[in-house]
Design an enzyme around this catalytic site. Structure first.
Site, PDB file in Angstrom:
ATOM      1  N   PHE A 182     -29.306 -30.591 -18.172  1.00  0.00           N
ATOM      2  CA  PHE A 182     -30.399 -29.675 -18.544  1.00  0.00           C
ATOM      3  C   PHE A 182     -30.420 -29.552 -20.073  1.00  0.00           C
ATOM      4  O   PHE A 182     -29.377 -29.392 -20.704  1.00  0.00           O
ATOM      5  CB  PHE A 182     -30.132 -28.299 -17.919  1.00  0.00           C
ATOM      6  N   ILE A 192     -30.896 -22.322 -23.113  1.00  0.00           N
ATOM      7  CA  ILE A 192     -31.905 -21.874 -24.079  1.00  0.00           C
ATOM      8  C   ILE A 192     -32.799 -20.827 -23.420  1.00  0.00           C
ATOM      9  O   ILE A 192     -33.294 -21.036 -22.299  1.00  0.00           O
ATOM     10  CB  ILE A 192     -32.722 -23.074 -24.591  1.00  0.00           C
ATOM     11  N   HIS A 201     -33.663 -16.178 -15.956  1.00  0.00           N
ATOM     12  CA  HIS A 201     -32.714 -17.212 -15.568  1.00  0.00           C
ATOM     13  C   HIS A 201     -31.681 -17.463 -16.675  1.00  0.00           C
ATOM     14  O   HIS A 201     -30.506 -17.661 -16.397  1.00  0.00           O
ATOM     15  CB  HIS A 201     -33.487 -18.509 -15.276  1.00  0.00           C
TER      16      HIS A 201
HETATM   17  N1  INI Z   1     -29.190 -25.017 -17.104  1.00  0.00           N
HETATM   18  C1  INI Z   1     -28.817 -25.241 -18.380  1.00  0.00           C
HETATM   19  O1  INI Z   1     -27.853 -26.008 -18.607  1.00  0.00           O
HETATM   20  N2  INI Z   1     -29.471 -24.636 -19.396  1.00  0.00           N
HETATM   21  C2  INI Z   1     -30.521 -23.787 -19.200  1.00  0.00           C
HETATM   22  O2  INI Z   1     -31.091 -23.277 -20.195  1.00  0.00           O
HETATM   23  C3  INI Z   1     -30.928 -23.528 -17.870  1.00  0.00           C
HETATM   24  N3  INI Z   1     -32.020 -22.608 -17.630  1.00  0.00           N
HETATM   25  O3  INI Z   1     -32.390 -21.835 -18.530  1.00  0.00           O
HETATM   26  O4  INI Z   1     -32.543 -22.551 -16.506  1.00  0.00           O
HETATM   27  C4  INI Z   1     -30.243 -24.182 -16.817  1.00  0.00           C
HETATM   28  N4  INI Z   1     -30.590 -23.979 -15.523  1.00  0.00           N
HETATM   29  C5  INI Z   1     -30.159 -24.850 -14.450  1.00  0.00           C
HETATM   30  C6  INI Z   1     -28.803 -24.453 -13.899  1.00  0.00           C
HETATM   31  O5  INI Z   1     -27.780 -24.700 -14.800  1.00  0.00           O
HETATM   32  C7  INI Z   1     -28.492 -25.223 -12.599  1.00  0.00           C
HETATM   33  O6  INI Z   1     -28.359 -26.579 -12.864  1.00  0.00           O
HETATM   34  C8  INI Z   1     -29.527 -25.031 -11.517  1.00  0.00           C
HETATM   35  O7  INI Z   1     -29.806 -23.674 -11.305  1.00  0.00           O
HETATM   36  C9  INI Z   1     -29.043 -25.643 -10.170  1.00  0.00           C
HETATM   37  O8  INI Z   1     -27.893 -24.958  -9.693  1.00  0.00           O
END
Ligand code: INI
Length: 172
Positions: free
Chosen positions: A23, A83, A89
């Site tokens: 991500f 971020i 979230h």
């Molecule tokens: N994951 C991140 O690494 N950074 C982020 O900013 C982020 N946001 O903001 O949603 C994020 N979400 C995904 C999360 O880490 C999981 O991979 C997902 O929820 C599946 O479990």
């Protein structure tokens, strides 16, 4: 006089795992570059570095725990980028990934290092991933090397203390 113990940054012979979130990969790829650069500059052979990609920061702690528990690596470096967006979230992912890495570090026998950038904007995150404000991936890898050295120092210091405490052999 006090005995001062510090870790060195010598990576020779070490095996290091890097867990990195996909991500915000525009940021995390740069963090990874920084970490790999640091490890190579400090003597860790590239063959002794394993990079594990996970979907996002949320998945980092459990993966780091699994890696650390297998006992095949000397340290785990955790890299991610969280971020702030329009949804709450951000708060959950940022807080839980930080707490998860901290808990993992406390439970595991090897250093588990927190290199997850949290930022309000993409620009801020990029600044911390090799632009204006250094590279937090490089810093996290440095911390891993130092902590491996320090853990060894701690173990050796404990052994020295034990040796001193052992009773002298009885004379026949
Ligand atoms: N994951 C991140 O690494 N950074 C982020 O900013 C982020 N946001 O903001 O949603 C994020 N979400 C995904 C999360 O880490 C999981 O991979 C997902 O929820 C599946 O479990």
């Amino acid at each position: 006089m006090a005995w001062i113990h510090e870790g060195s940054f010598d990576g020779c012979g070490l095996r290091v795992a890097v867990v990195v979130g996909r991500f915000n990969s525009v940021v995390t790829e740069r963090l990874l570059d920084g970490a790999l650069d640091c490890l190579e500059r400090h003597g860790v052979e590239t063959d002794n570095v394993d990079v594990f990609w996970v979907p996002g920061a949320w998945e980092i702690p459990a993966s780091a725990r699994r890696i650390a528990d297998l006992g095949s690596w000397d340290a785990v470096v955790c890299l991610g980028a969280v971020i702030r967006g329009e949804t709450p979230h951000f708060e959950y992912v940022a807080a839980e990934s930080a707490m998860g890495v901290a808990k993992t570090a406390m439970k595991c026998d090897i250093p588990v290092i927190y290199g997850i950038v949290t930022a309000d904007t993409l620009d801020q995150a990029i600044d911390r991933a090799g632009a204006k404000s250094g590279n937090k991936g490089f810093d996290a890898a440095m911390a891993a090397l130092e902590m491996v050295g320090l853990y060894e120092e701690i173990d050796e210091a404990a052994e020295e203390e034990t040796e001193e405490e052992e009773p002298a052999e009885k004379e026949q």
